[in-house]
Design a protein around this motif. Structure first.
Motif, short mmCIF file in Angstrom:
data_model
loop_
_atom_site.label_atom_id
_atom_site.label_comp_id
_atom_site.label_asym_id
_atom_site.label_seq_id
_atom_site.Cartn_x
_atom_site.Cartn_y
_atom_site.Cartn_z
N SER A 1 0.83 -1.21 0.00
CA SER A 1 0.00 0.00 0.00
C SER A 1 0.87 1.26 0.00
O SER A 1 0.47 2.28 -0.56
CB SER A 1 -0.99 0.00 1.17
OG SER A 1 -0.33 -0.01 2.41
N PHE A 2 2.04 1.19 0.58
CA PHE A 2 2.97 2.32 0.53
C PHE A 2 3.45 2.53 -0.91
O PHE A 2 3.48 3.67 -1.40
CB PHE A 2 4.16 2.09 1.47
CG PHE A 2 5.05 3.29 1.61
CD1 PHE A 2 4.77 4.27 2.55
CD2 PHE A 2 6.16 3.46 0.80
CE1 PHE A 2 5.57 5.39 2.68
CE2 PHE A 2 6.98 4.56 0.92
CZ PHE A 2 6.68 5.54 1.86
N THR B 1 -5.38 4.17 3.11
CA THR B 1 -5.33 2.70 3.12
C THR B 1 -4.11 2.26 3.92
O THR B 1 -4.20 1.40 4.81
CB THR B 1 -5.23 2.14 1.68
OG1 THR B 1 -6.37 2.55 0.95
CG2 THR B 1 -5.13 0.63 1.69
N ASN B 2 -2.98 2.85 3.61
CA ASN B 2 -1.73 2.52 4.30
C ASN B 2 -1.80 2.87 5.78
O ASN B 2 -1.47 2.04 6.64
CB ASN B 2 -0.58 3.25 3.61
CG ASN B 2 0.74 2.98 4.26
OD1 ASN B 2 1.14 3.71 5.17
ND2 ASN B 2 1.42 1.95 3.81
N ILE B 3 -2.25 4.05 6.09
CA ILE B 3 -2.29 4.51 7.48
C ILE B 3 -3.27 3.68 8.31
O ILE B 3 -2.99 3.36 9.47
CB ILE B 3 -2.63 6.01 7.55
CG1 ILE B 3 -1.53 6.83 6.86
CG2 ILE B 3 -2.85 6.47 8.98
CD1 ILE B 3 -0.13 6.64 7.41
N ASP C 1 -11.87 -0.20 7.59
CA ASP C 1 -11.63 1.16 7.13
C ASP C 1 -10.58 1.17 6.02
O ASP C 1 -10.73 1.87 5.01
CB ASP C 1 -11.16 2.06 8.28
CG ASP C 1 -12.23 2.35 9.31
OD1 ASP C 1 -13.43 2.07 9.04
OD2 ASP C 1 -11.88 2.85 10.40
N ALA C 2 -9.53 0.39 6.20
CA ALA C 2 -8.47 0.30 5.18
C ALA C 2 -9.05 -0.25 3.88
O ALA C 2 -8.73 0.25 2.79
CB ALA C 2 -7.33 -0.59 5.67
N ASP C 3 -9.90 -1.24 4.00
CA ASP C 3 -10.53 -1.84 2.81
C ASP C 3 -11.41 -0.82 2.09
O ASP C 3 -11.41 -0.74 0.86
CB ASP C 3 -11.32 -3.08 3.21
CG ASP C 3 -11.78 -3.89 2.02
OD1 ASP C 3 -10.97 -4.08 1.08
OD2 ASP C 3 -12.93 -4.34 2.03
N MET C 4 -12.14 -0.04 2.87
CA MET C 4 -13.00 0.99 2.29
C MET C 4 -12.16 2.03 1.54
O MET C 4 -12.48 2.40 0.40
CB MET C 4 -13.81 1.68 3.39
CG MET C 4 -14.61 2.88 2.91
SD MET C 4 -15.19 3.94 4.26
CE MET C 4 -13.66 4.50 4.96
#
Length: 151
Positions: free
Chosen positions: A42-43, A75-77, A98-101
């Motif tokens: 994701s980074f 997404t990363n955070i 939340d990351a998936d969203m």
């Protein structure tokens, strides 16, 4: 003498305490969030999006450019936040959703970038493929929180 221990028994108790400490420490420290494959991928996605959006038109600065960058970074955070909350399984999973969203939102912004002609189909396919892979990794973490120290 009642209550006194022999040397062998004291060594056994010390070894047992040491084993318990090691088990507790290994449960609490499972490495860094930077060790997570989802963090690394994701980074990379976020940095690639940052680089390519530099070429977007100026009128997109506060809309498409900003939104695409924000969702990819988020997404990363969110994966970092999830990892830090892994001792609470429900919080861990909540942050991962939340990351998936945010990852799904990034896919949507990439579709707009393609439709507006700001990126080529090849670039879209490459970035979207990475985003789909990130989504699979996040889902795996959601489905298997214990493997990431949750609980």
């Amino acid at each position: 003498m009642q209550g006194s221990r022999g040397i062998g028994e004291e060594l056994l108790v010390k070894e047992l305490i040491s084993s318990i400490r090691l088990a507790v420490c290994s449960k609490l420290y499972m490495g860094s969030y930077k060790d997570l494959l989802v963090y690394k991928k994701s980074f990379i996605l976020s940095m690639e999006i940052f680089a390519l959006t530099k070429a977007f038109p100026k009128e997109e600065t506060y809309s498409l450019t900003d939104q695409t960058r924000r969702s990819s970074r988020s997404t990363n955070i969110c994966t970092i936040e999830a990892y830090r909350k892994r001792i609470y399984p429900n919080h861990f999973v909540s942050k991962l959703t939340d990351a998936d969203m945010e990852n799904s939102e990034t896919q949507g912004w990439l579709e707009f970038s393609l439709a507006c002609g700001y990126i080529s189909k090849d670039v879209y396919d490459k970035l979207n493929s990475l985003s789909v892979e990130i989504g699979r990794l996040i889902q795996y973490m959601i489905d298997n929180p214990g493997k990431f120290g949750a609980g």
